[in-house]
Write a protein that holds these residues in place. Structure first.
Motif, mmCIF file in Angstrom:
data_model
loop_
_atom_site.group_PDB
_atom_site.id
_atom_site.type_symbol
_atom_site.label_atom_id
_atom_site.label_comp_id
_atom_site.label_asym_id
_atom_site.label_seq_id
_atom_site.Cartn_x
_atom_site.Cartn_y
_atom_site.Cartn_z
ATOM 1 N N GLN A 122 0.858 -1.191 0.000
ATOM 2 C CA GLN A 122 0.000 0.000 0.000
ATOM 3 C C GLN A 122 0.889 1.235 0.000
ATOM 4 O O GLN A 122 1.888 1.289 0.708
ATOM 5 C CB GLN A 122 -0.910 0.011 1.232
ATOM 6 N N GLY A 123 0.539 2.212 -0.823
ATOM 7 C CA GLY A 123 1.307 3.444 -0.885
ATOM 8 C C GLY A 123 1.846 3.710 -2.283
ATOM 9 O O GLY A 123 1.471 3.027 -3.241
ATOM 10 N N GLN A 124 2.726 4.702 -2.394
ATOM 11 C CA GLN A 124 3.354 5.056 -3.664
ATOM 12 C C GLN A 124 4.853 5.199 -3.475
ATOM 13 O O GLN A 124 5.311 5.814 -2.506
ATOM 14 C CB GLN A 124 2.795 6.366 -4.229
ATOM 15 N N VAL A 125 5.620 4.622 -4.396
ATOM 16 C CA VAL A 125 7.081 4.658 -4.340
ATOM 17 C C VAL A 125 7.617 5.141 -5.676
ATOM 18 O O VAL A 125 7.198 4.669 -6.732
ATOM 19 C CB VAL A 125 7.653 3.262 -4.018
ATOM 20 N N LYS A 126 8.547 6.091 -5.632
ATOM 21 C CA LYS A 126 9.160 6.647 -6.849
ATOM 22 C C LYS A 126 10.551 6.052 -7.035
ATOM 23 O O LYS A 126 11.370 6.058 -6.117
ATOM 24 C CB LYS A 126 9.239 8.166 -6.720
ATOM 25 N N LEU A 127 10.814 5.532 -8.235
ATOM 26 C CA LEU A 127 12.142 5.048 -8.591
ATOM 27 C C LEU A 127 12.818 6.117 -9.442
ATOM 28 O O LEU A 127 12.267 6.547 -10.455
ATOM 29 C CB LEU A 127 12.057 3.744 -9.398
ATOM 30 N N SER A 128 14.014 6.551 -9.044
ATOM 31 C CA SER A 128 14.681 7.614 -9.801
ATOM 32 C C SER A 128 16.182 7.586 -9.578
ATOM 33 O O SER A 128 16.685 6.999 -8.614
ATOM 34 C CB SER A 128 14.121 8.982 -9.407
ATOM 35 N N ASN A 129 16.886 8.213 -10.520
ATOM 36 C CA ASN A 129 18.306 8.477 -10.336
ATOM 37 C C ASN A 129 18.584 9.896 -10.812
ATOM 38 O O ASN A 129 17.686 10.580 -11.296
ATOM 39 C CB ASN A 129 19.183 7.443 -11.060
ATOM 40 N N TYR A 130 19.838 10.343 -10.687
ATOM 41 C CA TYR A 130 20.161 11.744 -10.969
ATOM 42 C C TYR A 130 21.312 11.846 -11.962
ATOM 43 O O TYR A 130 22.268 11.057 -11.920
ATOM 44 C CB TYR A 130 20.526 12.481 -9.677
ATOM 45 N N GLU A 131 21.179 12.827 -12.857
ATOM 46 C CA GLU A 131 22.254 13.139 -13.785
ATOM 47 C C GLU A 131 23.358 13.903 -13.042
ATOM 48 O O GLU A 131 23.168 14.348 -11.902
ATOM 49 C CB GLU A 131 21.725 14.008 -14.930
ATOM 50 N N ALA A 132 24.504 14.044 -13.706
ATOM 51 C CA ALA A 132 25.626 14.763 -13.083
ATOM 52 C C ALA A 132 25.262 16.201 -12.745
ATOM 53 O O ALA A 132 25.785 16.777 -11.780
ATOM 54 C CB ALA A 132 26.838 14.729 -14.012
ATOM 55 N N ASP A 133 24.330 16.798 -13.530
ATOM 56 C CA ASP A 133 23.931 18.184 -13.271
ATOM 57 C C ASP A 133 22.834 18.305 -12.225
ATOM 58 O O ASP A 133 22.317 19.400 -11.973
ATOM 59 C CB ASP A 133 23.487 18.857 -14.574
ATOM 60 N N GLY A 134 22.462 17.186 -11.610
ATOM 61 C CA GLY A 134 21.449 17.200 -10.563
ATOM 62 C C GLY A 134 20.036 16.976 -11.045
ATOM 63 O O GLY A 134 19.101 16.912 -10.234
ATOM 64 N N ARG A 135 19.854 16.831 -12.364
ATOM 65 C CA ARG A 135 18.506 16.625 -12.894
ATOM 66 C C ARG A 135 18.022 15.217 -12.563
ATOM 67 O O ARG A 135 18.733 14.242 -12.752
ATOM 68 C CB ARG A 135 18.498 16.846 -14.410
ATOM 69 N N GLU A 136 16.797 15.141 -12.066
ATOM 70 C CA GLU A 136 16.229 13.851 -11.676
ATOM 71 C C GLU A 136 15.591 13.159 -12.865
ATOM 72 O O GLU A 136 14.844 13.754 -13.635
ATOM 73 C CB GLU A 136 15.172 14.043 -10.582
ATOM 74 N N ASN A 137 15.890 11.865 -13.013
ATOM 75 C CA ASN A 137 15.213 11.015 -13.993
ATOM 76 C C ASN A 137 14.318 10.034 -13.235
ATOM 77 O O ASN A 137 14.823 9.239 -12.438
ATOM 78 C CB ASN A 137 16.219 10.215 -14.829
ATOM 79 N N ILE A 138 13.032 10.119 -13.458
ATOM 80 C CA ILE A 138 12.107 9.211 -12.781
ATOM 81 C C ILE A 138 11.908 7.976 -13.655
ATOM 82 O O ILE A 138 11.430 8.055 -14.785
ATOM 83 C CB ILE A 138 10.775 9.901 -12.477
ATOM 84 N N ILE A 139 12.286 6.827 -13.123
ATOM 85 C CA ILE A 139 12.184 5.563 -13.850
ATOM 86 C C ILE A 139 10.752 5.055 -13.833
ATOM 87 O O ILE A 139 10.258 4.483 -14.808
ATOM 88 C CB ILE A 139 13.115 4.501 -13.234
ATOM 89 N N GLY A 140 10.084 5.246 -12.726
ATOM 90 C CA GLY A 140 8.708 4.785 -12.601
ATOM 91 C C GLY A 140 8.145 5.150 -11.252
ATOM 92 O O GLY A 140 8.887 5.486 -10.313
ATOM 93 N N ILE A 141 6.826 5.092 -11.139
ATOM 94 C CA ILE A 141 6.139 5.326 -9.872
ATOM 95 C C ILE A 141 5.266 4.106 -9.609
ATOM 96 O O ILE A 141 4.381 3.788 -10.394
ATOM 97 C CB ILE A 141 5.312 6.613 -9.913
ATOM 98 N N PHE A 142 5.562 3.407 -8.537
ATOM 99 C CA PHE A 142 4.882 2.162 -8.216
ATOM 100 C C PHE A 142 3.839 2.407 -7.126
ATOM 101 O O PHE A 142 4.041 3.248 -6.245
ATOM 102 C CB PHE A 142 5.883 1.104 -7.741
ATOM 103 N N ALA A 182 14.744 4.226 -4.497
ATOM 104 C CA ALA A 182 13.291 4.140 -4.347
ATOM 105 C C ALA A 182 12.895 4.898 -3.089
ATOM 106 O O ALA A 182 13.325 4.543 -1.991
ATOM 107 C CB ALA A 182 12.836 2.684 -4.248
ATOM 108 N N VAL A 183 12.094 5.954 -3.269
ATOM 109 C CA VAL A 183 11.689 6.787 -2.137
ATOM 110 C C VAL A 183 10.165 6.810 -2.049
ATOM 111 O O VAL A 183 9.478 6.807 -3.068
ATOM 112 C CB VAL A 183 12.244 8.226 -2.281
ATOM 113 N N CYS A 184 9.649 6.807 -0.838
ATOM 114 C CA CYS A 184 8.200 6.766 -0.630
ATOM 115 C C CYS A 184 7.585 8.149 -0.852
ATOM 116 O O CYS A 184 8.043 9.145 -0.281
ATOM 117 C CB CYS A 184 7.883 6.299 0.791
ATOM 118 N N LEU A 185 6.543 8.207 -1.664
ATOM 119 C CA LEU A 185 5.798 9.444 -1.884
ATOM 120 C C LEU A 185 4.671 9.588 -0.868
ATOM 121 O O LEU A 185 4.132 10.688 -0.684
ATOM 122 C CB LEU A 185 5.217 9.462 -3.300
ATOM 123 N N THR A 186 4.300 8.473 -0.240
ATOM 124 C CA THR A 186 3.263 8.457 0.791
ATOM 125 C C THR A 186 3.703 7.484 1.880
ATOM 126 O O THR A 186 4.725 6.810 1.733
ATOM 127 C CB THR A 186 1.913 7.973 0.226
#
Length: 234
Positions: free
Chosen positions: A68-88, A109-113
């Protein structure tokens, strides 16, 4: 051995039923004793918004089920820009890399909720897939993952920002178990490779054209899928 059928958010899967197993397509159908053994060695965690399920570079030791909940999968470019791989969301499974020796996560993977997670150990999964029937189900799951990756690539290939945003909302709605989509503009922007300001402007356009509806501060509803699909395809 029986598990409590009324247990909604246990501390360990030993207190639970086989619902966690049922959420992993290739493990459902295993003999009951094997399911019980897997559940006995599995654990549940309750995580708060902002907590990490795992960090980029961590070793892959388990399949993670978002109960239950929402989890964001992401990584970051060298310039700090976030790339979101998916939201589960509810009952989605994070299992990439679990079949590769000494693999590590290429994203965080970070929890959005507030989120409830179930962890199924890698060693138990490896034991389960020695069954040819289970191995065939794994192939089917890999095929579905490839299809999903191709769909995300198709969305990113759409040149018009407003249509790219619309296509992403259709994609998220199909994967959601909720009556509407709940996502921040920043998370939509990171998912479709656009600036948050661009997403905000095009969301307003979709709302004004009646193609989507706003629900609260960060919710969206699609009133007519066929109409929105037709708009994206124009």
């Amino acid at each position: 051995m029986k598990f409590n059928p009324n247990c909604q958010k246990p501390n360990t899967c030993e207190e639970c039923t086989d619902r966690c197993i049922k959420d992993i397509a290739f493990l459902y159908g295993l003999p009951e004793e094997k399911q019980i053994d897997i559940l006995r060695h599995s654990t549940h965690k309750t995580l708060r918004r902002g907590d990490f399920v795992f960090h980029e570079g961590d070793s892959v030791e388990s399949i993670v089920i978002i109960k239950q909940g929402q989890v964001k999968l992401s990584n970051y470019e060298a310039d700090g820009r976030e790339n979101i791989i998916g939201i589960f969301a509810d009952n989605d499974t994070i299992w990439e890399g679990v079949f590769s020796a000494a693999s590590s996560y290429p994203y965080s993977a970070v929890c959005l909720t507030k989120t409830y997670c179930c962890y199924i150990r890698r060693v138990d999964v490896e034991s389960a897939i020695s069954d040819p029937k289970v191995a065939l189900k794994v192939i089917h799951m890999l095929s579905n993952k490839l299809h999903d990756a191709n769909e995300r690539s198709r969305i990113l290939s759409i040149s018009e920002p407003v249509k790219r945003v619309a296509a992403f909302l259709i994609y998220r709605e199909k994967r959601s178990n909720e009556p509407y989509i709940t996502l921040r503009l920043d998370d939509i922007a990171g998912s479709v490779g656009l600036r948050a300001e661009t997403v905000s402007r095009n969301v307003r356009k979709l709302v004004s054209d009646g193609l989507i509806e706003k629900v609260g501060r960060s919710g969206f509803r699609i009133p007519d899928f066929e109409r929105l699909n037709s708009f994206v395809s124009e």
